[in-house]
Design an enzyme around this catalytic site. Structure first.
Site, PDB file in Angstrom:
ATOM      1  N   GLU A  91       7.893  -7.055 -17.489  1.00  0.00           N
ATOM      2  CA  GLU A  91       8.943  -6.471 -16.659  1.00  0.00           C
ATOM      3  C   GLU A  91       9.953  -7.514 -16.196  1.00  0.00           C
ATOM      4  O   GLU A  91       9.606  -8.674 -15.977  1.00  0.00           O
ATOM      5  CB  GLU A  91       8.311  -5.853 -15.403  1.00  0.00           C
ATOM      6  CG  GLU A  91       7.334  -4.754 -15.713  1.00  0.00           C
ATOM      7  CD  GLU A  91       6.539  -4.293 -14.501  1.00  0.00           C
ATOM      8  OE1 GLU A  91       6.226  -3.100 -14.452  1.00  0.00           O
ATOM      9  OE2 GLU A  91       6.240  -5.123 -13.620  1.00  0.00           O
ATOM     10  N   GLY A 120      -3.082  -1.842  -6.161  1.00  0.00           N
ATOM     11  CA  GLY A 120      -3.362  -1.885  -7.596  1.00  0.00           C
ATOM     12  C   GLY A 120      -2.721  -0.775  -8.414  1.00  0.00           C
ATOM     13  O   GLY A 120      -2.581  -0.903  -9.622  1.00  0.00           O
ATOM     14  N   GLY A 121      -2.331   0.328  -7.783  1.00  0.00           N
ATOM     15  CA  GLY A 121      -1.643   1.383  -8.541  1.00  0.00           C
ATOM     16  C   GLY A 121      -0.187   1.018  -8.635  1.00  0.00           C
ATOM     17  O   GLY A 121       0.580   1.245  -7.717  1.00  0.00           O
ATOM     18  N   ASP A 122       0.202   0.372  -9.737  1.00  0.00           N
ATOM     19  CA  ASP A 122       1.540  -0.214  -9.774  1.00  0.00           C
ATOM     20  C   ASP A 122       2.201  -0.067 -11.128  1.00  0.00           C
ATOM     21  O   ASP A 122       3.098  -0.838 -11.473  1.00  0.00           O
ATOM     22  CB  ASP A 122       1.479  -1.683  -9.365  1.00  0.00           C
ATOM     23  CG  ASP A 122       0.643  -2.506 -10.334  1.00  0.00           C
ATOM     24  OD1 ASP A 122       0.027  -1.913 -11.228  1.00  0.00           O
ATOM     25  OD2 ASP A 122       0.613  -3.723 -10.175  1.00  0.00           O
ATOM     26  N   SER A 158       2.066   0.424  -2.353  1.00  0.00           N
ATOM     27  CA  SER A 158       2.812  -0.778  -2.739  1.00  0.00           C
ATOM     28  C   SER A 158       2.827  -0.967  -4.254  1.00  0.00           C
ATOM     29  O   SER A 158       1.773  -0.945  -4.901  1.00  0.00           O
ATOM     30  CB  SER A 158       2.148  -1.995  -2.092  1.00  0.00           C
ATOM     31  OG  SER A 158       2.677  -3.177  -2.628  1.00  0.00           O
TER      32      SER A 158
END
Lengths: 354, 354
Positions: A71, A240-242, A307
């Protein structure tokens, strides 16, 4: 004809960009101290969140492959432009590589010249932790002093130190599906003076915790927390959900929570929020800081900081590092920019270098 | 507890990224020779254009400000990910800075680790020229040996050398609104063995030229060429119209030309094409190379390569440089990546560095 150059001309000052290697980043952080560094960094992030509308913002530009993602995360204000390169490859760890590595650049908007190139693997770990702890200042119960941490990988200790430096949390309950990861974190955090409990399940870890941090790495729809594990009044710090297809919380938890996010267009794609309809109400964290939206209202509310990491946090971190270099000159000078005597004579510079 | 580290542990090989500074890029180009370098680079670009559908493509991500633009240009195939950082600040030249500076990174898609960091100010000048000359192979009249060049800034000599190396063009007619720029280019190109005419107007420059290259820098809707200056059969190599609000050709010229572009979604925003309706027909250059679309059909057709520069060209250039380093090791090793012994123990690495 150009003058015959017997000696190779030295690049001018304009050609050099300050470069902070991993080694120098460690020197810088250790010179300042990890907790003071996290506190100061959080203050920079806070200051930038307070002027959120001034920024040129865009969701990060992601290139997905089977094994991971690469990214680019740009952000700019009127004076500076910053971006970070970052990868996320959950399988890397098994092959002896970092799951996440990163570097970034800060530039002058006025002329486009970079003013800093920095490693950001360490710096990302620090800014992620500083952002979490800063958000918790506005969202966690006021008297919180026990934090559960599920997922004890590279980010774990930084989160713990930030929550102590910024929120006074000193009691930790750790769990990871890999007991070696927990043992590593327990060892590191005990040495830092924390009161640490090594838990044998996620259920055990959340017992009595007012703050629950989830920070696992697998790229899948996981359920690290089920609905019955989250009692009223808790603050959830979900790190962690990113990334699309990567979440940690059961959907029912989201429906019981007030959800706070960094930048909605990005969180709706990448965060826990990807499990909910596109119009599910969320509150932008910056507006809580600015006083135009409510953070925690009462002791029963479940607050969720969903986050995913936003470019402005990296911008703040680069700005902070650049300012710190003035008193802690831990950097090299990199010959990154062509700087011919006559800016139009790039070719002549090449020929005279023969 | 970690072992007491009396000596600072040296970063492992994984931590280091090959870095090509400006100085090393000049060594590399001069070791290979500018014209062979341009020919080989064009071959890499050609090879990548032929497999165009394999790439993950996106219009570049631009951050515009009053004085210029800063852009990120990513592209990826199944093995490599590349991106370039590049600015464009026309006013820079007057202040002693480069209008365009750039650097870029090539990474492994499999683990996200960078495998090359390179200066790209010089490399962009080279790849832009190589792409123009490569396009002209398919679009210019076969017997073309006279090129007009309007705009004699940093890109000018590279264009000339690429057109000689790849298309055999040896006669040049130069014009710039600043006679000092033309004088510089005449001096450099005469020394390279070109037959060069210093022209006093754009009208004079285009006389007898079968190829017209426009490469000016002002960020405005300019009319470097008016309709009456472009006769039938000419190939137009339009380099300078590469950003919203920045064009060089009168709209009527576009209406008489067959227009060839790199990546339509980007060119419609940034190229000469921004002057025409969104559905104006264009031909993608890669499809001409692949043989699925026609390039030049006859001797009367006006062909226009509306070049804005696309990320795949930078990808090719980075791939080429990386391959060249194997036989010409002009690079340094940069400590850009954190590489703890245990990838989950980033914090332990920081603490042990004290």
């Amino acid at each position: 004809m150009p003058p015959a150059a017997a000696t190779r001309p030295a690049p001018s000052d304009l050609a050099f960009v300050p470069f902070v290697s991993v080694d120098n980043m460690m020197r810088l952080v250790n010179a300042i101290g990890v907790e003071p560094f996290l506190r100061e960094l959080a203050a920079y992030i806070h200051a930038d969140f307070l002027r959120w509308p001034e920024f040129d913002k865009t969701p990060r530009v992601a290139s997905h492959s089977r094994d991971g993602v690469i990214e680019l995360m740009p952000a700019a204000d009127a004076r500076h432009y910053g971006f970070k390169y970052v990868n996320g490859h959950p399988k890397n760890m098994r092959e002896g590589y970092q799951t996440v590595t990163a570097f970034g650049v800060l530039s002058s908007v006025a002329n486009g010249y970079p003013v800093l190139l920095s490693e950001m693997t360490l710096l990302t770990a620090l800014r992620t932790a500083a952002t979490s702890a800063l958000a918790a200042q506005f969202l966690a119960p006021r008297d919180a002093d026990v934090m559960a941490m599920i997922g004890n990988g590279a980010q774990c200790e930084f989160q713990a130190l930030a929550f102590r430096a910024i929120n006074g949390v000193n009691r930790l309950r750790l769990y990871d599906i890999d007991p070696n990861a927990t043992a590593k974190a327990v060892r590191n955090l005990t040495a830092q003076g924390f009161d640490v409990v090594h838990c044998l399940s996620a259920e055990a870890a959340v017992e009595g915790a007012q703050i629950i941090t989830t920070c696992t790495a697998d790229k899948q729809y996981a359920t690290i927390l089920t609905d019955n594990m989250v009692g009223s009044g808790v603050h959830l710090n979900a790190i962690g959900g990113d990334c699309p297809g990567k979440t940690e919380l059961h959907r029912d938890i989201l429906l019981r929570s007030d959800i706070f996010v960094e930048y909605p267009p990005q969180t709706r794609i990448e965060g826990e929020l990807q499990q909910l309809p596109k119009d599910h109400p969320v509150t932008e964290l910056w507006s809580v800081m600015a006083g135009t939206a409510k953070g925690r209202r009462d002791g029963k509310q479940i607050t969720l900081f969903d986050s995913v990491g936003f470019a402005i946090e990296d911008f703040s971190a680069l700005r902070f590092v650049r300012d710190m270099l003035e008193t802690h000159p831990h950097f090299d000078r990199l010959d990154l920019l062509a700087d011919p005597d006559d800016p139009r004579d790039l070719f002549g510079m090449l020929i005279r270098a023969r």
